[in-house]
Scaffold this active site. Structure first.
Site, PDB file in Angstrom:
ATOM      1  N   TYR A 163     -12.444  36.700 -12.741  1.00 37.13           N
ATOM      2  CA  TYR A 163     -11.665  37.218 -13.761  1.00 37.13           C
ATOM      3  C   TYR A 163     -11.968  37.020 -14.865  1.00 37.13           C
ATOM      4  O   TYR A 163     -12.182  35.246 -14.891  1.00 37.13           O
ATOM      5  CB  TYR A 163     -10.155  37.116 -13.836  1.00 37.13           C
ATOM      6  CG  TYR A 163      -9.657  35.949 -14.123  1.00 37.13           C
ATOM      7  CD1 TYR A 163      -8.852  35.383 -14.816  1.00 37.13           C
ATOM      8  CD2 TYR A 163      -9.159  35.512 -12.639  1.00 37.13           C
ATOM      9  CE1 TYR A 163      -8.382  34.648 -15.124  1.00 37.13           C
ATOM     10  CE2 TYR A 163      -7.879  34.094 -12.802  1.00 37.13           C
ATOM     11  CZ  TYR A 163      -7.968  34.047 -13.893  1.00 37.13           C
ATOM     12  OH  TYR A 163      -7.269  32.798 -14.005  1.00 37.13           O
ATOM     13  N   CYS A 164     -12.208  37.508 -16.017  1.00 37.64           N
ATOM     14  CA  CYS A 164     -12.206  36.551 -17.121  1.00 37.64           C
ATOM     15  C   CYS A 164     -11.437  37.372 -18.610  1.00 37.64           C
ATOM     16  O   CYS A 164     -10.468  38.711 -18.258  1.00 37.64           O
ATOM     17  CB  CYS A 164     -13.326  36.464 -17.798  1.00 37.64           C
ATOM     18  SG  CYS A 164     -14.226  38.703 -18.202  1.00 37.64           S
ATOM     19  N   THR A 165     -11.224  37.519 -19.946  1.00 36.90           N
ATOM     20  CA  THR A 165     -10.518  38.200 -20.706  1.00 36.90           C
ATOM     21  C   THR A 165     -10.992  39.785 -20.773  1.00 36.90           C
ATOM     22  O   THR A 165      -9.767  40.116 -21.067  1.00 36.90           O
ATOM     23  CB  THR A 165     -11.273  37.514 -21.969  1.00 36.90           C
ATOM     24  OG1 THR A 165     -10.554  36.614 -22.421  1.00 36.90           O
ATOM     25  CG2 THR A 165     -10.282  37.911 -22.803  1.00 36.90           C
TER      26      THR A 165
END
Length: 471
Positions: A331-333
């Site tokens: 996951y990331c922003t």
């Protein structure tokens, strides 16, 4: 990074005339950790540094019989003698100079990569006005005043002429009085812009109407904000729409992992936490930077201690065994870093499965504000962070009390962020580290004039290994 000897000669030649600050050398990774091309560049920097050190010891007085060198209260009249002396006695200093030169080179290459294509969009013989929406139904006041939003979006697609898209984006944003950053490349577009709710709605409609991008409303992540969240508007053409430092033609977004909707990702994390045996067969991987994961992350994730996303490939290369034969939940922003990051990980052919959170943390928090992501969500604008829950998972850099609101270091030209609570800030602890605190006090007393392009780094930056040893 330099890939051949000719390139290395070009990129390292500047170090003969470089005024090196030895204080910038601490924290670079050991030479044995470098890749082959990096080692070649490092080796050349060492030779240049060695030659520069020897040259600094040359006796300027004219003498019969040739040159001589003065060092450690001794006079040396042969090249071989001074070289042996420096190698035996000053190895530590040469190492410091080499690391400083190599660090300077890395920073220069990264900055060049960021600006390798001009920000100014050249005029093209294409009528971009057909993509500029009609705004006669709204007033200038509505475009400039009133409740606002910040948009975050990206779209991977083939862009034949990014300069035309760049010119259109610049004209569109200026007409709507939007600020922020938009990156355009042959692989797509990535942007975060702020303005009034009316202006951002018109912007979304314009993006959706463009025949190239084929975007839906769900492709835009929104949060409370305005044009004041950004200092200005920056629209440019780049090689990558997210700077991973790997040629998109080598590692394409088309190799990305399987996208999981927020509900699916939530169930996966829930099942993983219920098992309680993290990293045995599944890895929950945060592919953001350390200062982002410091103030907010998914429960019991693996958060690499990297300073920039361009260090992520190195992190993967150094820790392949951690991912071997395992399922990875990434996951990331907003999802864009996972597109390229998952593609890079999959290219190593070590994982059993690679999944990524569609829409990133932004979309997850819309559905699960009290879910498994705790703390703040770091954003790349003047707000620094937005929140969906009241958890504080980080602490003050000085007193250790719970605190998660970043401020820029108070020392002039330092680009580091600091977590310093109100009490500590009131006591004068407004810098990111003791070194900057001392520099800040000296600047307050002396007020030195420093050129505006000067970029200062301190022990916070230097102490961050390029490839972290987390595992």
């Amino acid at each position: 990074m330099c890939t051949n000897v000719a390139a290395e000669d070009t990129c390292c030649s500047e170090f003969m005339d470089l005024e090196i600050d030895p204080s910038t050398c601490n924290g670079l990774k050991q030479e044995k950790q470098l890749s082959a091309s990096q080692r070649r560049c490092y080796s050349l920097c060492r030779r240049k540094s060695f030659a520069a050190f020897v040259a600094s010891k040359r006796d300027g007085r004219q003498e019969e019989g040739g040159s001589s060198w003065l060092c450690c209260s001794q006079t040396f009249r042969e090249h071989s003698a001074i070289h042996k002396h420096v190698a035996r006695t000053h190895d530590g200093e040469i190492k410091q100079l080499t690391q400083a030169a190599y660090g300077h080179l890395l920073n220069q290459l990264e900055e060049e990569a960021e600006t390798q294509q001009p920000d100014e969009c050249e005029a093209e013989p294409v009528d971009i006005s057909v993509w500029i929406p009609e705004t006669s139904h709204v007033s200038e006041e509505q475009l400039q005043k009133g409740p606002g939003k910040v948009l975050l979006y990206y779209r991977y697609c083939q862009v034949k002429d990014p300069h035309v898209i760049c010119a259109w984006q610049k004209a569109l944003c200026e007409k709507l009085h939007l600020t922020g950053k938009v990156r355009v490349a042959t692989e797509g577009i990535n942007g975060t812009v702020g303005g009034t709710s009316v202006a951002t709605d018109v912007y979304i409609d314009a993006m959706r109407s463009h025949p190239l991008f084929k975007m839906d409303k769900e492709d835009f992540k929104t949060s409370e904000g305005s044009a004041e969240c950004f200092k200005d508007l920056r629209v440019g053409v780049y090689k990558e729409i997210v700077p991973m430092g790997v040629d998109p033609e080598m590692i394409s977004y088309q190799l990305a992992g399987v996208h999981l909707e927020p509900q699916e990702f939530h169930k996966e994390v829930e099942a993983l936490l219920a098992k309680g045996d993290l990293c045995s067969d599944t890895v929950l991987l945060d592919c953001r930077n350390f200062y982002e994961s410091k103030i907010g992350q998914f429960t019991q994730c693996l958060a690499p201690s990297i300073r920039k996303f361009s260090y992520f490939p190195d992190y993967i290369d150094q820790n392949l065994e951690l991912f071997r034969d395992k399922k990875v939940l990434m996951y990331c922003t907003g999802g864009i870093r996972c597109e390229r990051g998952s593609a890079y990980l999959r290219s190593k052919d070590v994982c059993k499965e690679v999944y990524q959170l569609k829409g990133g943390i932004h979309k997850y928090l819309e559905q699960f504000p009290e879910g498994f992501y705790r703390g703040k969500l770091f954003v790349f604008d003047e707000r620094y962070a937005i929140s969906s829950n009241n958890d504080v998972i980080s602490d003050c850099r000085y007193c250790g009390s719970p605190w998660d609101q970043y401020e820029l270091c108070s020392t002039q030209f330092c680009c580091q962020l600091v977590l310093s609570c109100p009490g500590c800030r009131q006591d004068g602890h407004t810098a990111c580290c003791p070194t900057c605190q001392t520099k800040g006090q000296a600047q307050s007393e002396a007020s030195p004039a420093v050129s505006s392009h000067h970029k200062e780094e301190c022990e916070c930056t230097d102490g961050r290994p390029r490839i972290p040893q987390d595992v």
